[in-house]
Structure formats: structure tokens, C-alpha cells
Design a protein around this motif. Structure first.
Motif, PDB file in Angstrom:
ATOM      1  N   ILE A 189       0.901  -1.150  -0.139  1.00  0.00           N
ATOM      2  CA  ILE A 189       0.080  -0.040   0.194  1.00  0.00           C
ATOM      3  C   ILE A 189       1.040   1.098   0.088  1.00  0.00           C
TER       4      ILE A 189
ATOM      5  N   HIS B 124       1.986   5.564  -1.180  1.00  0.00           N
ATOM      6  CA  HIS B 124       1.485   6.939  -1.723  1.00  0.00           C
ATOM      7  C   HIS B 124       1.656   6.860  -3.088  1.00  0.00           C
ATOM      8  N   ASP B 125       0.886   7.515  -3.866  1.00  0.00           N
ATOM      9  CA  ASP B 125       1.002   7.565  -5.289  1.00  0.00           C
ATOM     10  C   ASP B 125       0.250   8.757  -5.731  1.00  0.00           C
TER      11      ASP B 125
ATOM     12  N   TRP C 234      -3.671   6.713  -2.899  1.00  0.00           N
ATOM     13  CA  TRP C 234      -3.025   5.620  -2.461  1.00  0.00           C
ATOM     14  C   TRP C 234      -3.090   4.573  -3.682  1.00  0.00           C
ATOM     15  N   ARG C 235      -2.164   3.813  -3.699  1.00  0.00           N
ATOM     16  CA  ARG C 235      -2.046   2.577  -4.428  1.00  0.00           C
ATOM     17  C   ARG C 235      -2.050   1.398  -3.798  1.00  0.00           C
ATOM     18  N   VAL C 236      -3.120   0.587  -3.924  1.00  0.00           N
ATOM     19  CA  VAL C 236      -3.187  -0.399  -3.081  1.00  0.00           C
ATOM     20  C   VAL C 236      -3.057  -1.847  -4.079  1.00  0.00           C
TER      21      VAL C 236
ATOM     22  N   HIS D 191      -3.930  -0.285   8.300  1.00  0.00           N
ATOM     23  CA  HIS D 191      -3.360   1.034   7.607  1.00  0.00           C
ATOM     24  C   HIS D 191      -4.000   2.129   8.072  1.00  0.00           C
TER      25      HIS D 191
ATOM     26  N   ASP E  37      -3.261   5.456   7.910  1.00  0.00           N
ATOM     27  CA  ASP E  37      -3.376   6.458   6.986  1.00  0.00           C
ATOM     28  C   ASP E  37      -4.407   6.205   5.990  1.00  0.00           C
ATOM     29  N   LEU E  38      -4.417   4.938   5.392  1.00  0.00           N
ATOM     30  CA  LEU E  38      -5.369   4.728   4.196  1.00  0.00           C
ATOM     31  C   LEU E  38      -6.704   4.886   4.967  1.00  0.00           C
TER      32      LEU E  38
ATOM     33  N   ASP F  76      -8.011   8.330   5.160  1.00  0.00           N
ATOM     34  CA  ASP F  76      -8.192   9.162   4.037  1.00  0.00           C
ATOM     35  C   ASP F  76      -9.580   8.554   3.167  1.00  0.00           C
TER      36      ASP F  76
ATOM     37  N   TRP G 261      -5.986   2.314  -7.745  1.00  0.00           N
ATOM     38  CA  TRP G 261      -5.461   3.550  -6.950  1.00  0.00           C
ATOM     39  C   TRP G 261      -6.757   4.333  -6.572  1.00  0.00           C
TER      40      TRP G 261
ATOM     41  N   SER H 242      -6.218  11.327  -4.393  1.00  0.00           N
ATOM     42  CA  SER H 242      -5.898  11.845  -3.458  1.00  0.00           C
ATOM     43  C   SER H 242      -7.568  12.577  -2.718  1.00  0.00           C
TER      44      SER H 242
END
Ligand SMILES: Cc1cc2nc3c(=O)[nH]c(=O)nc-3n(C[C@H](O)[C@H](O)[C@H](O)COP(=O)(O)OP(=O)(O)OC[C@H]3O[C@@H](n4cnc5c(N)ncnc54)[C@H](O)[C@@H]3O)c2cc1C
Ligand code: FES
Ligand code: FES
Lengths: 159, 287
Positions: free
Chosen positions: B58, B60-61, B65-67, B79, B81-82, B85, B166, B169
């Protein structure tokens, strides 16, 4: 079709076996390795009788291939007691009569231990949700929940 | 049957395109192994994507987020932070099955299984999620909305598979939520599911919204008319009533043992209202 050679760790011991691609981890445990503590209730992920841990994560052994176990750490009910010394959860299940026919018991013990590893002080609600994937046709669940919460309490006090 | 476990995306694409028989991608296996067990799937080979490191992350992208396609639901839930968001997406993923199922099930697998009632799909659609697909012709990105094309069917071409999902943001003052109706409290298939993602301005007026419904059509649907009822409002009672009507109008369910058409149409509106209230609260709006 040639067999797949798998090297893995089960209950801390290095283990090697040969399996077919379609063999589930549960098939391997029960039929190849003689570890028959994990039960097959449904084979489709619904009952939790086959619960094991993979790298500490609770999963259904019936929904994982034996070939997938390579290089991972598998934990089964056979690894729970230390010799003749029962795990506190096992002891509490006996004291609270939290089992009748016993088919669901190994899976529930493995799942309950995984809960206490993640959360040593779960509420009753958290315990019921965590164990929602473990079906029991006999006990009505209350005794199981009481045994788990009682074991958690003893384990907190002992540590 | 053959078991393949490549360690790179390139190897996976090469193996997948060179298989002559039926080759099935294996992520968590919580759908695939059940289908094999019941005889609905009899693949000649299985391609396990869990040994590909980049699919297990997982990250940041591009502000979002890219999972990775091999990340389990349990890993997403842990997670922080995920979750901060995209709480609605993660709660939808975490509704899938039991603790045991969460240890294995993936969001991409939920999408590719293409059940009309898949829980994470409406939440991904509301979030504006994008699937990254690898195949013989390279990489392509495609909106999650466009991946399922019917029950059990996706737009993936032979040799293609999803490497990651993805999530964009998250703008300030935004929130998302997913709710489903099931007759039990756990371990059941959604009779109706609804996800709402919205953004408020400093004064509490909704500036952007996306609303998606599951289990009321052959695939999860994005309901623009429902989003329009929220945009420009403070998501007050009048807007919520209009939202409920728009969702009930958009619902075109079938009747089956788990719910009649009338019930599903009604519940679509009720869930939309409740999900919108949660999303608004998460966006920091006044209750
Ligand atoms: C007991 C139980 C309860 C369940 N409860 C729910 C529930 O409440 N809600 C819900 O929505 N679902 C539920 N499911 C269904 C299932 O768990 C989910 O759909 C899950 O997300 C599937 O993910 P997986 O990784 O296990 O997929 P897999 O079984 O590995 O794959 C599913 C399908 O997608 C394909 N696939 C997987 N990954 C990819 C990829 N990256 N690219 C291309 N194709 C791919 C596979 O070939 C297969 O056809 C439940 C299943 C069980 C057994
Ligand atoms: S046997 Fe695995 S869940 Fe029932
Ligand atoms: S004790 Fe019989 S199923 Fe649980």
C-alpha cells in the motif's frame, strides 16, 4: 502431472511435502501430514473449522492451496498445547464446558488465540465479531465467549 | 492442474499469455477456490500473484493511495493513514466475510469476481478509484466503474490482470461511507449496498459528490442524478430526501429469496440517506 515440492514451517518445525496443485492446505495437513486437528466442516470458507494461521494471520485452510504455503509459517491447533501443558484457552474451554461434539473446537481455539494475540483485552462484542466466521451447532456460543473472555483475563493477570 | 507463482509482473503477463488452457489468477482465493470446489471453475492452471512484491504494497502515489492487488482486507484495515483518507472504502472491504476471509480476500479480487453485490465495488466507484491493468500490450489504467461488465464478467482481455487499485487524493473536508443491508449482522451477501463520497466547502456546502449502488443492477452503478441532489446543498433534510428518491429511481433490482424489488428499491434510498449523513460527518460537516 508432477507433484509440487513444498518446504514450509508448521508449528515452528521445518516440514517438506509433495502435493498436487489442487490440494488445499487443509488436504495437505489432514491427508498428507496426519495433522487432523483442523477439521473440514464445509470446504467453502463458511464454518471456520479449518482455521489456521499463516505468518500469524488467521485464515481458512480450506481456501488456500497447499502449494501456497511454501516459505510461510503455518500454525495449527496441534501447536497450541506445550506438551501436556494445555494452553489457557484450552483449559478454560474444559472448565466452561465450551464444547459438546467438539468438531468446531480446534478452529475456534485457533481463532480465539489469534484474537488474543492481536488484542489481549477484547470486549464481548469484539470477541463475537472476531469469531463470527466460526460456526458451532452445539453450544449456542455463550459458553465459548465466556471461556475466551475468562482465558483473556487470566492471561492478562499472568503477564 | 498447474500452479504458477511468478515473482514479477512481467513474468506474470508472459505466463498468463502463454497458457493454452484456462488460466485463472489467484489472489486471496476466497471466490476462486470456492468455485473450484463446487465445480463451477476447472482451470488448467492457476497463477498466484501473491509472490509479486510490488502487488503486496500500500503506497502513496500521485497524492492518493495505490493498493496492490495482493493486499488483503485485514492489511487495509490495519493501515491507519489509508483508513483516515478513505474510511468508506476500507469499511466496505472489511465487511467482506469473516476474520478468516479478511486474512486473504483482496479488493481487486472482489472487483474481478464481478458479483453485482460485491461490497467494495460501490465504495471504490464513489471514491473514483482507478484499476491498473497489466497485459501483453503493457499497462493501462481504467476507471473501476468500467471494469465489471455483467455478473461474473469484466472488461479484462486475455492475458490481462489487475496489478493495483488507485484511490485518488482526498480533498480537504471530504468524507466517504459505505452501508449495506443484510438480514444478519455478519457473514452475508448484500441485499442492497450504497456508497457516498462527498466534499464540502468551508461553509458546509457540498461542492462534489459521487453516489454508487450495489446489488440493484447487473453491476454496481454510479448514480449521477443522486450526486446532483447533494451538490450545492448543505446536505440538509430536503437534499437527503431528494437523494433517497434519486437512488430509489436508479435502482433496477431483481427479486430473489433475499429481497423483493419493492424492498430493494426502498432500501436503496434509505441506505443512501444514512451513508450521506456519515460521509458528511466524516467531512467535518455539522450533523
Ligand atoms: C465465507 C465467505 C464470505 C464472503 N462474504 C463476502 C461479503 O460479505 N461481501 C463480498 O463482497 N464478498 C464476499 N465473499 C466473496 C469474496 O470473499 C470476495 O469477493 C473477495 O474480495 C474475493 O477476493 P479474493 O482475493 O479472495 O479473490 P480470488 O478468489 O483470488 O479471485 C476472485 C476472481 O477474480 C479473479 N482475480 C483475482 N484477482 C485478480 C486480479 N488481480 N486480476 C484479474 N483477475 C483477478 C480470479 O481469477 C477469480 O476469478 C465471501 C466469500 C466467502 C468464502
Ligand atoms: S472447512 Fe474451511 S471454513 Fe469450513
Ligand atoms: S461443539 Fe459441536 S459444533 Fe461446536
Amino acid at each position: 502431472m508432477s507433484k509440487i515440492h513444498v518446504t514450509t514451517t508448521i508449528n515452528g518445525d521445518p516440514v517438506e511435502y509433495l502435493c498436487d496443485a489442487e490440494d488445499t492446505l487443509l488436504d495437505v495437513l489432514r491427508d498428507h501430514l496426519g495433522l487432523t486437528g483442523s477439521k473440514e466442516g464445509c470446504g467453502t470458507g463458511d464454518c471456520g473449522a479449518c482455521s489456521v494461521t499463516v505468518d500469524g494471520r488467521l485464515v481458512c485452510a480450506c481456501l488456500m492451496l497447499g502449494a501456497e504455503a511454501a516459505g510461510h509459517e503455518i500454525g495449527t491447533i496441534e501447536g497450541m498445547a506445550k506438551g501436556d501443558q494445555l494452553h489457557p484457552l484450552q483449559q478454560k474451554f474444559i472448565e466452561h464446558a465450551a464444547l459438546q461434539c467438539g468438531i468446531c473446537t480446534p478452529g475456534i481455539l485457533v481463532a480465539a488465540k489469534s484474537l488474543l494475540d492481536h488484542n489481549p483485552d477484547p470486549s464481548e462484542e469484539e470477541t463475537r465479531y472476531w469469531l463470527a466466521g466460526n460456526l458451532c451447532r452445539c453450544t449456542g456460543y455463550d459458553k465459548i465467549i465466556r471461556a475466551v473472555l475468562d482465558a483473556a483475563k487470566d492471561m492478562r493477570e499472568a503477564s | 492442474m498447474q500452479y504458477l507463482s511468478p515473482t514479477t509482473v512481467d513474468d506474470a503477463v508472459r505466463l498468463l499469455s502463454s497458457q493454452t488452457g484456462d488460466c485463472k489468477v489467484l489472489a486471496g482465493g476466497t471466490d476462486l477456490l470456492v468455485r473450484m470446489r463446487s465445480g463451477f471453475a476447472e482451470p488448467d492452471s492457476i497463477l498466484d500473484i501473491k509472490r509479486i512484491d510490488e502487488l503486496r504494497r500500500i503506497a502513496h502515489d500521485d497524492g492518493g493511495w495505490r493498493v496492490g492487488a495482493a493486499v488483503s482486507g485485514a492489511e487495509m484495515g490495519e493501515h491507519a493513514d489509508l483508513v483516515a483518507d478513505w474510511p468508506g472504502v476500507v469499511e466496505a472491504v472489511n465487511l467482506i466475510g469473516s476474520t478468516q476471509i479478511q486474512g486473504r480476500a483482496t479488493m481487486a479480487g472482489n472487483l474481478c469476481n464481478a458479483s453485482p453485490a460485491a461490497d467494495s465495488v460501490p465504495a471504490m466507484i464513489a471514491a473514483g478509484a482507478v484499476a491498473r491493468i497489466a497485459g501483453p500490450d503493457g499497462i493501462r489504467d481504467i476507471a473501476v466503474t468500467d471494469v465489471p461488465t455483467g455478473p461474473g464478467k469484466t472488461c479484462l482481455k486475455p492475458g490481462e490482470f489487475i496489478t493495483s487499485i488507485w484511490l485518488p487524493s482526498r480533498p480537504d473536508r471530504s468524507g466517504d461511507a459505505y452501508l449495506r443491508f443484510i438480514p444478519r449482522t455478519e457473514m452475508d451477501i448484500a441485499v442492497v449496498g450504497c456508497a457516498v463520497a462527498l466534499t464540502l466547502d468551508a461553509g458546509g456546502t457540498c461542492t462534489a459528490a459521487r453516489v454508487s449502488l450495489g446489488a440493484v443492477a447487473p453491476t454496481a452503478i454510479l448514480v449521477d442524478a443522486a450526486a446532483d441532489t447533494l451538490i450545492g446543498t448543505t446536505v440538509d433534510d430536503t437534499a437527503l430526501d431528494a437523494l433517497a428518491r434519486a437512488c430509489s429511481d436508479a435502482a433496477k433490482p431483481i427479486a430473489d429469496k433475499r429481497g423483493t424489488v419493492e424492498f430493494r428499491v426502498h432500501v436503496a434510498g434509505v441506505l443512501a440517506k444514512r451513508a450521506a449523513i456519515i460521509a458528511k460527518t466524516r467531512a467535518g460537516g455539522a450533523p
